[in-house]
Design a protein around this motif. Structure first.
Motif, PDB file in Angstrom:
ATOM      1  N   PHE A  25      29.637  41.548  66.371  1.00 13.40           N
ATOM      2  CA  PHE A  25      29.114  40.232  66.029  1.00 13.40           C
ATOM      3  C   PHE A  25      28.509  39.600  67.274  1.00 13.40           C
ATOM      4  CE2 PHE A  25      29.779  35.592  65.984  1.00 13.40           C
ATOM      5  CZ  PHE A  25      28.984  35.259  64.894  1.00 13.40           C
ATOM      6  N   LYS A  26      27.295  39.077  67.143  1.00 12.16           N
ATOM      7  CA  LYS A  26      26.641  38.408  68.262  1.00 12.16           C
ATOM      8  C   LYS A  26      26.767  36.901  68.097  1.00 12.16           C
ATOM      9  CE  LYS A  26      22.202  37.584  70.513  1.00 12.16           C
ATOM     10  NZ  LYS A  26      20.735  37.847  70.482  1.00 12.16           N
ATOM     11  N   ASP A  27      27.343  36.246  69.097  1.00 15.15           N
ATOM     12  CA  ASP A  27      27.437  34.790  69.131  1.00 15.15           C
ATOM     13  C   ASP A  27      26.241  34.284  69.950  1.00 15.15           C
ATOM     14  OD1 ASP A  27      27.956  32.113  69.635  1.00 15.15           O
ATOM     15  OD2 ASP A  27      30.127  32.408  69.755  1.00 15.15           O
ATOM     16  N   SER A  28      25.186  33.874  69.267  1.00 14.51           N
ATOM     17  CA  SER A  28      23.955  33.475  69.948  1.00 14.51           C
ATOM     18  C   SER A  28      24.155  32.264  70.842  1.00 14.51           C
ATOM     19  CB  SER A  28      22.849  33.197  68.921  1.00 14.51           C
ATOM     20  OG  SER A  28      22.541  34.369  68.190  1.00 14.51           O
ATOM     21  N   SER A  29      25.061  31.370  70.466  1.00 13.78           N
ATOM     22  CA  SER A  29      25.286  30.164  71.264  1.00 13.78           C
ATOM     23  C   SER A  29      25.866  30.490  72.633  1.00 13.78           C
ATOM     24  CB  SER A  29      26.220  29.206  70.528  1.00 13.78           C
ATOM     25  OG  SER A  29      27.519  29.764  70.388  1.00 13.78           O
ATOM     26  N   LYS A  50      26.665  36.248  73.728  1.00 11.99           N
ATOM     27  CA  LYS A  50      27.720  37.225  73.947  1.00 11.99           C
ATOM     28  C   LYS A  50      28.056  37.902  72.629  1.00 11.99           C
ATOM     29  CE  LYS A  50      32.068  37.594  76.512  1.00 11.99           C
ATOM     30  NZ  LYS A  50      33.120  36.873  77.273  1.00 11.99           N
ATOM     31  N   SER A  51      28.380  39.193  72.704  1.00 19.71           N
ATOM     32  CA  SER A  51      28.724  39.957  71.508  1.00 19.71           C
ATOM     33  C   SER A  51      30.191  40.368  71.555  1.00 19.71           C
ATOM     34  CB  SER A  51      27.826  41.192  71.384  1.00 19.71           C
ATOM     35  OG  SER A  51      26.479  40.817  71.206  1.00 19.71           O
ATOM     36  N   PHE A  52      30.747  40.619  70.377  1.00 21.05           N
ATOM     37  CA  PHE A  52      32.162  40.946  70.266  1.00 21.05           C
ATOM     38  C   PHE A  52      32.356  42.068  69.245  1.00 21.05           C
ATOM     39  CE2 PHE A  52      31.652  36.485  71.245  1.00 21.05           C
ATOM     40  CZ  PHE A  52      32.541  36.263  72.294  1.00 21.05           C
ATOM     41  N   VAL A  53      33.340  42.925  69.492  1.00 15.49           N
ATOM     42  CA  VAL A  53      33.787  43.874  68.476  1.00 15.49           C
ATOM     43  C   VAL A  53      34.735  43.137  67.547  1.00 15.49           C
ATOM     44  CG1 VAL A  53      35.215  45.920  68.055  1.00 15.49           C
ATOM     45  CG2 VAL A  53      33.466  45.950  69.858  1.00 15.49           C
ATOM     46  N   VAL A  54      34.508  43.248  66.237  1.00 18.48           N
ATOM     47  CA  VAL A  54      35.352  42.578  65.240  1.00 18.48           C
ATOM     48  C   VAL A  54      35.907  43.620  64.276  1.00 18.48           C
ATOM     49  CG1 VAL A  54      34.107  40.389  65.423  1.00 18.48           C
ATOM     50  CG2 VAL A  54      33.347  42.099  63.760  1.00 18.48           C
ATOM     51  N   VAL A  70      27.610  40.321  61.132  1.00 15.58           N
ATOM     52  CA  VAL A  70      28.231  41.509  61.718  1.00 15.58           C
ATOM     53  C   VAL A  70      27.393  42.746  61.403  1.00 15.58           C
ATOM     54  CG1 VAL A  70      30.257  43.030  61.639  1.00 15.58           C
ATOM     55  CG2 VAL A  70      30.551  40.539  61.640  1.00 15.58           C
ATOM     56  N   LYS A  71      27.211  43.602  62.393  1.00 19.53           N
ATOM     57  CA  LYS A  71      26.432  44.827  62.210  1.00 19.53           C
ATOM     58  C   LYS A  71      27.207  46.021  62.766  1.00 19.53           C
ATOM     59  CE  LYS A  71      21.930  42.518  62.520  1.00 19.53           C
ATOM     60  NZ  LYS A  71      20.633  42.464  63.255  1.00 19.53           N
ATOM     61  N   ARG A 125      22.253  47.357  69.384  1.00 18.21           N
ATOM     62  CA  ARG A 125      22.811  46.009  69.275  1.00 18.21           C
ATOM     63  C   ARG A 125      22.829  45.324  70.642  1.00 18.21           C
ATOM     64  NH1 ARG A 125      21.484  46.777  64.365  1.00 18.21           N
ATOM     65  NH2 ARG A 125      22.865  48.126  63.146  1.00 18.21           N
ATOM     66  N   THR A 126      22.833  43.998  70.620  1.00 18.08           N
ATOM     67  CA  THR A 126      22.849  43.227  71.860  1.00 18.08           C
ATOM     68  C   THR A 126      24.091  43.545  72.687  1.00 18.08           C
ATOM     69  OG1 THR A 126      21.639  41.423  70.799  1.00 18.08           O
ATOM     70  CG2 THR A 126      22.809  40.900  72.832  1.00 18.08           C
ATOM     71  N   HIS A 127      23.861  43.954  73.950  1.00 17.28           N
ATOM     72  CA  HIS A 127      24.942  44.279  74.894  1.00 17.28           C
ATOM     73  C   HIS A 127      25.842  45.400  74.371  1.00 17.28           C
ATOM     74  CE1 HIS A 127      24.682  39.784  76.367  1.00 17.28           C
ATOM     75  NE2 HIS A 127      23.573  40.472  76.616  1.00 17.28           N
ATOM     76  N   GLN A 128      25.309  46.272  73.541  1.00 17.06           N
ATOM     77  CA  GLN A 128      26.152  47.229  72.824  1.00 17.06           C
ATOM     78  C   GLN A 128      27.014  48.101  73.726  1.00 17.06           C
ATOM     79  OE1 GLN A 128      24.207  49.612  69.784  1.00 17.06           O
ATOM     80  NE2 GLN A 128      25.729  51.227  69.960  1.00 17.06           N
ATOM     81  N   ILE A 129      26.397  48.755  74.711  1.00 20.99           N
ATOM     82  CA  ILE A 129      27.158  49.661  75.579  1.00 20.99           C
ATOM     83  C   ILE A 129      28.236  48.883  76.324  1.00 20.99           C
ATOM     84  CG2 ILE A 129      27.024  51.190  77.583  1.00 20.99           C
ATOM     85  CD1 ILE A 129      24.148  51.894  76.648  1.00 20.99           C
TER      86      ILE A 129
END
Length: 246
Positions: A108-112, A115-119, A126-127, A157-161
């Motif tokens: 999940f990417k928090d655009s605000s 930052k991205s997070f594993v959920v 969520v992708k 995905r954003t910041h995926q690695i």
């Protein structure tokens, strides 16, 4: 400032330096689109530059740009259909539990917060994220262990690695945003390989560039790194038949 690795009348492949933006509007400072537009203007060419993929500001390495709308469209289709190989080298804290493997997560990417997070469950925004990796070398350092890994993205995905390894307590060296504790460098991530079928000529393009000889990459065996770069892309992974349909 431009380090061009390949150019023809359709595409330009070059190195994005660490600290340079991929495109305007991502923050203050120089960006690759503007640099390439100025380069084309100086050659008395159209200043059209098509953006096909991005690298974070603190990540450097190989990028490809299109010189026409047709090339942009065809390469965008190739990327969307995963007929486009992107590989990276990264230095992480610790040692993966397995020497090689595939990581699959929901992100999940928090655009605000940029930052991205594993959920743990699918919901709006969520992708799926997937990559494969192989450990090249692990060394002992004062902080414990550093591992040099080779990563092939399946999704972009954003910041995926950065996020997928940090979620496994293997943050990238220098990546304070996601838990890296080393302040001697930016996130130790380098785009070292792009491979795809040329959108117009249909030739296989396979461009590789060694990571910079600087901290922390210089801590590892130069011979092992060069061996990784010499390895041929599996041409079956770049599906010509699919690309020829577009």
């Amino acid at each position: 400032m431009l380090n061009i690795l390949f150019e023809d009348k359709h595409i330009i492949i070059c190195i994005k330096p660490i600290g340079v933006l991929s495109q305007p509007g991502q923050g203050e400072g120089m960006d690759m689109i503007t640099l390439l537009q100025e380069y084309r203007k100086n050659k008395k060419e159209s200043d059209y530059i098509g953006l096909l993929h991005r690298l974070d500001r603190n990540v450097g390495g190989v990028m490809v740009f299109a010189k026409s709308e047709l090339a942009t469209k065809k390469l965008s289709v190739a990327i969307m259909e995963r007929n486009f190989t992107k590989e990276y080298m990264a230095v992480i804290h610790g040692r993966p539990s397995e020497e090689s493997g595939i990581l699959k997560d929901l992100m999940f990417k928090d655009s605000s917060k940029n930052k991205s997070f594993v959920v743990n469950r699918m919901r709006k925004g969520v992708k799926e994220a997937s990559l494969e990796y192989r450990t090249i070398e692990t060394i002992g350092v004062a902080e414990g262990e550093f591992s040099l890994i080779r990563v092939k993205l399946h999704t972009g995905r954003t910041h995926q690695i950065r996020v997928q390894f940090a979620s496994r307590k293997l943050p990238l060296v220098g990546d304070g945003k996601y838990g890296g504790k080393d302040n001697q460098c930016d996130a130790a991530l380098w785009s070292y390989c792009l491979a795809f079928v040329h959108p117009l000529t249909k030739a296989l393009v396979d461009i590789k560039q060694l990571p910079p000889v600087q901290y922390p990459f210089h801590l590892f065996s130069e011979e092992l790194i060069k061996e990784e770069v010499k390895k041929e892309v599996n041409k079956e992974e770049v599906n010509k038949d699919v690309m020829l349909e577009h």
